[in-house]
Design a protein around this motif. Structure first.
Motif, PDB file in Angstrom:
ATOM      1  N   ILE A  13       0.580  -1.107  -0.177  1.00  0.00           N
ATOM      2  CA  ILE A  13       0.259   0.172   0.182  1.00  0.00           C
ATOM      3  C   ILE A  13       1.058   1.195  -0.175  1.00  0.00           C
ATOM      4  CG2 ILE A  13      -1.661   1.459   1.424  1.00  0.00           C
ATOM      5  CD1 ILE A  13      -2.214  -1.028   2.659  1.00  0.00           C
ATOM      6  N   PRO A  14       0.553   2.330  -0.803  1.00  0.00           N
ATOM      7  CA  PRO A  14       1.136   3.202  -1.225  1.00  0.00           C
ATOM      8  C   PRO A  14       1.550   4.081   0.417  1.00  0.00           C
ATOM      9  CG  PRO A  14      -0.125   3.747  -2.741  1.00  0.00           C
ATOM     10  CD  PRO A  14      -0.588   2.654  -1.788  1.00  0.00           C
ATOM     11  N   ASP A  15       2.764   4.864   0.429  1.00  0.00           N
ATOM     12  CA  ASP A  15       3.504   5.032   2.012  1.00  0.00           C
ATOM     13  C   ASP A  15       1.442   5.696   2.986  1.00  0.00           C
ATOM     14  OD1 ASP A  15       5.136   3.571   2.187  1.00  0.00           O
ATOM     15  OD2 ASP A  15       6.570   5.495   1.467  1.00  0.00           O
ATOM     16  N   ARG A  16       1.130   6.634   1.316  1.00  0.00           N
ATOM     17  CA  ARG A  16      -0.009   7.936   2.596  1.00  0.00           C
ATOM     18  C   ARG A  16      -1.359   7.304   3.108  1.00  0.00           C
ATOM     19  NH1 ARG A  16      -3.059  11.618  -0.732  1.00  0.00           N
ATOM     20  NH2 ARG A  16      -3.234  10.998  -2.993  1.00  0.00           N
ATOM     21  N   PHE A  17      -1.544   6.109   2.373  1.00  0.00           N
ATOM     22  CA  PHE A  17      -2.564   5.262   2.652  1.00  0.00           C
ATOM     23  C   PHE A  17      -2.387   4.166   3.572  1.00  0.00           C
ATOM     24  CE2 PHE A  17      -3.188   6.977  -1.627  1.00  0.00           C
ATOM     25  CZ  PHE A  17      -3.892   7.972  -1.727  1.00  0.00           C
ATOM     26  N   LYS A  18      -0.866   3.847   4.110  1.00  0.00           N
ATOM     27  CA  LYS A  18      -0.785   2.502   4.623  1.00  0.00           C
ATOM     28  C   LYS A  18      -1.275   3.170   6.083  1.00  0.00           C
ATOM     29  CE  LYS A  18       4.189   1.484   3.185  1.00  0.00           C
ATOM     30  NZ  LYS A  18       3.495   0.136   2.738  1.00  0.00           N
ATOM     31  N   HIS A  19      -1.829   3.557   6.666  1.00  0.00           N
ATOM     32  CA  HIS A  19      -2.061   3.981   8.265  1.00  0.00           C
ATOM     33  C   HIS A  19      -3.903   3.165   7.831  1.00  0.00           C
ATOM     34  CE1 HIS A  19      -3.468   7.328   5.719  1.00  0.00           C
ATOM     35  NE2 HIS A  19      -4.454   7.538   7.104  1.00  0.00           N
ATOM     36  N   LEU A  20      -4.319   3.455   6.629  1.00  0.00           N
ATOM     37  CA  LEU A  20      -5.917   2.747   6.366  1.00  0.00           C
ATOM     38  C   LEU A  20      -6.385   1.459   6.555  1.00  0.00           C
ATOM     39  CD1 LEU A  20      -7.249   4.583   3.382  1.00  0.00           C
ATOM     40  CD2 LEU A  20      -7.433   5.516   5.467  1.00  0.00           C
ATOM     41  N   ASP A  49      -1.814  -7.153   5.189  1.00  0.00           N
ATOM     42  CA  ASP A  49      -2.831  -6.128   6.032  1.00  0.00           C
ATOM     43  C   ASP A  49      -1.856  -4.839   5.376  1.00  0.00           C
ATOM     44  OD1 ASP A  49      -4.788  -5.095   6.838  1.00  0.00           O
ATOM     45  OD2 ASP A  49      -4.295  -4.319   8.413  1.00  0.00           O
ATOM     46  N   GLY A  50      -1.140  -5.008   4.453  1.00  0.00           N
ATOM     47  CA  GLY A  50      -0.142  -4.046   4.504  1.00  0.00           C
ATOM     48  C   GLY A  50      -0.035  -4.105   3.073  1.00  0.00           C
ATOM     49  N   HIS A  51      -0.445  -4.251   2.150  1.00  0.00           N
ATOM     50  CA  HIS A  51      -1.125  -5.029   0.775  1.00  0.00           C
ATOM     51  C   HIS A  51      -2.163  -5.157   0.537  1.00  0.00           C
ATOM     52  CE1 HIS A  51       3.279  -6.078   2.027  1.00  0.00           C
ATOM     53  NE2 HIS A  51       3.583  -6.248   0.388  1.00  0.00           N
ATOM     54  N   PHE A 104      -6.600   8.787  -9.366  1.00  0.00           N
ATOM     55  CA  PHE A 104      -6.757   8.804  -7.758  1.00  0.00           C
ATOM     56  C   PHE A 104      -5.473   8.870  -7.496  1.00  0.00           C
ATOM     57  CE2 PHE A 104      -6.613   5.624  -4.359  1.00  0.00           C
ATOM     58  CZ  PHE A 104      -6.424   7.106  -3.641  1.00  0.00           C
ATOM     59  N   LEU A 105      -4.356   8.768  -7.485  1.00  0.00           N
ATOM     60  CA  LEU A 105      -3.099   8.503  -7.334  1.00  0.00           C
ATOM     61  C   LEU A 105      -2.793  10.035  -6.725  1.00  0.00           C
ATOM     62  CD1 LEU A 105      -1.584   5.136  -6.838  1.00  0.00           C
ATOM     63  CD2 LEU A 105      -2.562   6.210  -5.177  1.00  0.00           C
ATOM     64  N   THR A 106      -2.917  10.601  -7.908  1.00  0.00           N
ATOM     65  CA  THR A 106      -2.055  12.483  -8.627  1.00  0.00           C
ATOM     66  C   THR A 106      -3.283  12.916  -8.363  1.00  0.00           C
ATOM     67  OG1 THR A 106      -2.757  11.481 -10.666  1.00  0.00           O
ATOM     68  CG2 THR A 106      -0.515  11.068 -10.310  1.00  0.00           C
ATOM     69  N   ALA A 107      -4.300  12.662  -7.693  1.00  0.00           N
ATOM     70  CA  ALA A 107      -5.353  13.490  -7.505  1.00  0.00           C
ATOM     71  C   ALA A 107      -5.234  14.858  -6.793  1.00  0.00           C
ATOM     72  CB  ALA A 107      -6.466  12.894  -7.145  1.00  0.00           C
ATOM     73  N   ASP A 108      -4.547  14.400  -5.798  1.00  0.00           N
ATOM     74  CA  ASP A 108      -4.360  14.856  -4.705  1.00  0.00           C
ATOM     75  C   ASP A 108      -2.999  14.514  -3.574  1.00  0.00           C
ATOM     76  OD1 ASP A 108      -4.535  16.704  -2.194  1.00  0.00           O
ATOM     77  OD2 ASP A 108      -5.927  15.686  -1.345  1.00  0.00           O
ATOM     78  N   ASN A 109      -1.914  15.435  -3.870  1.00  0.00           N
ATOM     79  CA  ASN A 109      -1.030  14.888  -3.808  1.00  0.00           C
ATOM     80  C   ASN A 109      -0.680  15.816  -2.123  1.00  0.00           C
ATOM     81  OD1 ASN A 109      -0.029  13.250  -4.997  1.00  0.00           O
ATOM     82  ND2 ASN A 109      -0.006  14.723  -6.838  1.00  0.00           N
ATOM     83  N   ALA A 110      -1.277  16.764  -1.521  1.00  0.00           N
ATOM     84  CA  ALA A 110      -1.026  17.416  -0.155  1.00  0.00           C
ATOM     85  C   ALA A 110      -1.046  16.710   0.938  1.00  0.00           C
ATOM     86  CB  ALA A 110      -2.568  18.614   0.126  1.00  0.00           C
ATOM     87  N   GLY A 111      -0.782  15.522   0.963  1.00  0.00           N
ATOM     88  CA  GLY A 111      -0.860  15.295   2.329  1.00  0.00           C
ATOM     89  C   GLY A 111      -1.771  14.050   2.776  1.00  0.00           C
ATOM     90  N   PRO A 112      -0.668  12.654   3.674  1.00  0.00           N
ATOM     91  CA  PRO A 112      -1.437  11.206   3.729  1.00  0.00           C
ATOM     92  C   PRO A 112      -3.348  11.810   4.240  1.00  0.00           C
ATOM     93  CG  PRO A 112      -1.208  12.317   5.479  1.00  0.00           C
ATOM     94  CD  PRO A 112      -0.123  13.468   5.407  1.00  0.00           C
ATOM     95  N   VAL A 113      -4.008  10.460   3.788  1.00  0.00           N
ATOM     96  CA  VAL A 113      -5.433  10.575   3.780  1.00  0.00           C
ATOM     97  C   VAL A 113      -6.165  10.465   4.947  1.00  0.00           C
ATOM     98  CG1 VAL A 113      -7.205   9.547   2.502  1.00  0.00           C
ATOM     99  CG2 VAL A 113      -5.837   9.788   1.443  1.00  0.00           C
ATOM    100  N   ASP A 114      -6.657  11.244   5.829  1.00  0.00           N
ATOM    101  CA  ASP A 114      -7.240  10.783   6.829  1.00  0.00           C
ATOM    102  C   ASP A 114      -8.009   9.725   7.181  1.00  0.00           C
ATOM    103  OD1 ASP A 114      -4.945  12.718   7.974  1.00  0.00           O
ATOM    104  OD2 ASP A 114      -6.745  13.783   7.785  1.00  0.00           O
TER     105      ASP A 114
END
Length: 407
Positions: free
Chosen positions: A329-336, A364-366, A388-398
């Motif tokens: 899972i890409p780093d900014r989505f791993k917490h999901l 769970d990380g994949h 989807f991945l390039t639409a918002d590069n501002a930071g991690p998804v909450d």
């Protein structure tokens, strides 16, 4: 009488259900979903195999009960395959039994050889039946690393020293579902030596033996001298010949394990419909060009997918075998976690994938992405993922996107 049945209580909620529910609702709303979730081959069964089925089904004599262990011609055909492919000699009478797909064989052998409380060693992550076939049989499962290397060997050594009771069986699966890892003969020699020393059975799942893309041709564990003392191997027609719905598989190897499975099956089924068995024998004995064509098709799809994901900024290892990508899972989505990330991909990219936690908590990380759509549809999926991945590069998804009734 409201309490859950004992064996059902030991099964966790089906984690794929959330994604499946969201996928069904999206399709009901006329959304075009590219489904890369289930490893369900989309290519037709080769015509010569279908022709043999039609020929056999036209004979009314084939409509009677069949043989639970498989008709003799089919067992001989499987032995012939092992001889040609692996240089392994099998006795069709005592070392081969036909199964209703490898999944049924694994579950019924687990029931045949397991006593309540037995300890079974299972890679984590791995295909769910590897663990839950034994859980249903009353065993306790101890997780080991899924990599065919010193980490797994060290874990096996610790398990023998510290498990009570001592482990009775070990599961291996290479090429692996879901991780796509391959093992070599040297690794198999090590685990066979280990199993013989400690009197542990090995159940090898070789369902993806013919899906490989380079010079590393997957071996059989039965190629190791002495492997038949401890090992049985499961193979399947599903992926090799695009026959998933036919439900035709095999167990081969250790005569004691084959006999145990044969005996249990004799109480449970009369074998697959005879025309299916006849056609399966024709597949194993007939021209094998279709197998190479299938291999080339998956290689092409793999390359398109890996390139498309890289273009989207998602670096995913290119598998040497199997029909899956095991995608971190890409780093900014791993917490999901994998379930919510899979739901996010479905909602935003219109692509369905399998959450890695469905194969064990260490997955769970994949997410697992299956090569089960044509290249055009895969490119469509990659465009959706890139947008989807390039639409918002501002930071991690909450938080994950809400999908109606997905839970």
């Amino acid at each position: 009488m409201t309490e859950e049945f004992h064996r059902i209580r030991r099964l966790p909620p089906y984690v794929f259900a959330e994604v499946n529910s969201a996928k069904a609702k999206a399709r009901a709303a006329a959304e075009d979903i590219v489904d890369l979730g289930m490893g369900n081959p989309d290519s037709p069964t080769p015509p010569h195999i279908v022709a043999k089925l039609i020929e056999a089904v036209a004979d009314p004599r084939t409509h009677r009960y069949s043989a639970s262990k498989g008709i003799p011609g089919l067992r001989k055909a499987l032995a012939g395959y092992y001889d040609r492919r692996f240089n392994v000699k099998l006795d069709p009478e005592t070392e081969v039994v036909a199964t209703l797909g490898s999944k049924e064989g694994l579950a019924n052998l687990a029931a045949a050889i397991t006593s309540p409380g037995d300890t079974i060693l299972v890679p984590n992550p791995s295909y769910p039946i590897h663990q839950f076939g034994f859980v249903l049989a009353g065993a306790s499962v101890r997780s080991i690393p899924c990599t065919p290397d010193d980490d797994m060997l060290s874990a096996l050594d610790r398990a023998v020293k510290h498990s009570v009771p001592k482990p009775t069986a070990l599961i291996v699966n290479f090429p692996s579902n879901p991780t796509a890892m391959l093992a070599d003969l040297y690794f198999y020699r090590q685990i066979v030596d280990f199993a013989r020393k400690h009197e542990i059975f090995i159940l090898s799942d070789l369902a993806y033996a013919e899906i490989y893309f380079g010079s590393n041709v997957p071996p059989s564990i039965l190629e190791v001298p002495g492997a038949k003392d401890v090992a049985v191997e499961f193979t399947s027609m599903s992926k090799t010949y695009n026959m998933p719905g036919w439900r035709m598989g095999f167990a081969a190897g250790n005569p004691r394990l084959v006999s145990a499975l044969t005996r249990v099956k004799s109480y449970l089924d009369y074998g697959a419909f005879a025309p299916i068995q006849i056609a399966a024998a024709a597949a194993l004995n007939g021209p094998q060009d279709c197998v190479q064509e299938m291999r080339d098709l998956y290689r092409e799809r793999r390359d398109v997918m890996v390139k498309g994901l890289a273009s989207a900024g998602w670096q995913v290892p290119s598998p040497e075998g199997s029909m899956f990508l095991w995608a971190p899972i890409p780093d900014r989505f791993k917490h999901l976690g994998s379930v919510d990330f899979a739901k996010l991909l479905l909602a935003k990219a219109k692509v369905a994938v399998a959450p890695g936690i469905g194969f064990g908590e260490h997955g769970d990380g994949h997410v697992r992405i299956a090569l089960v759509e044509n290249s055009q549809r895969i490119r469509q999926a990659m465009r959706g993922i890139k947008n989807f991945l390039t639409a918002d590069n501002a930071g991690p998804v909450d938080a994950p996107v809400e999908t109606p009734d997905a839970a």
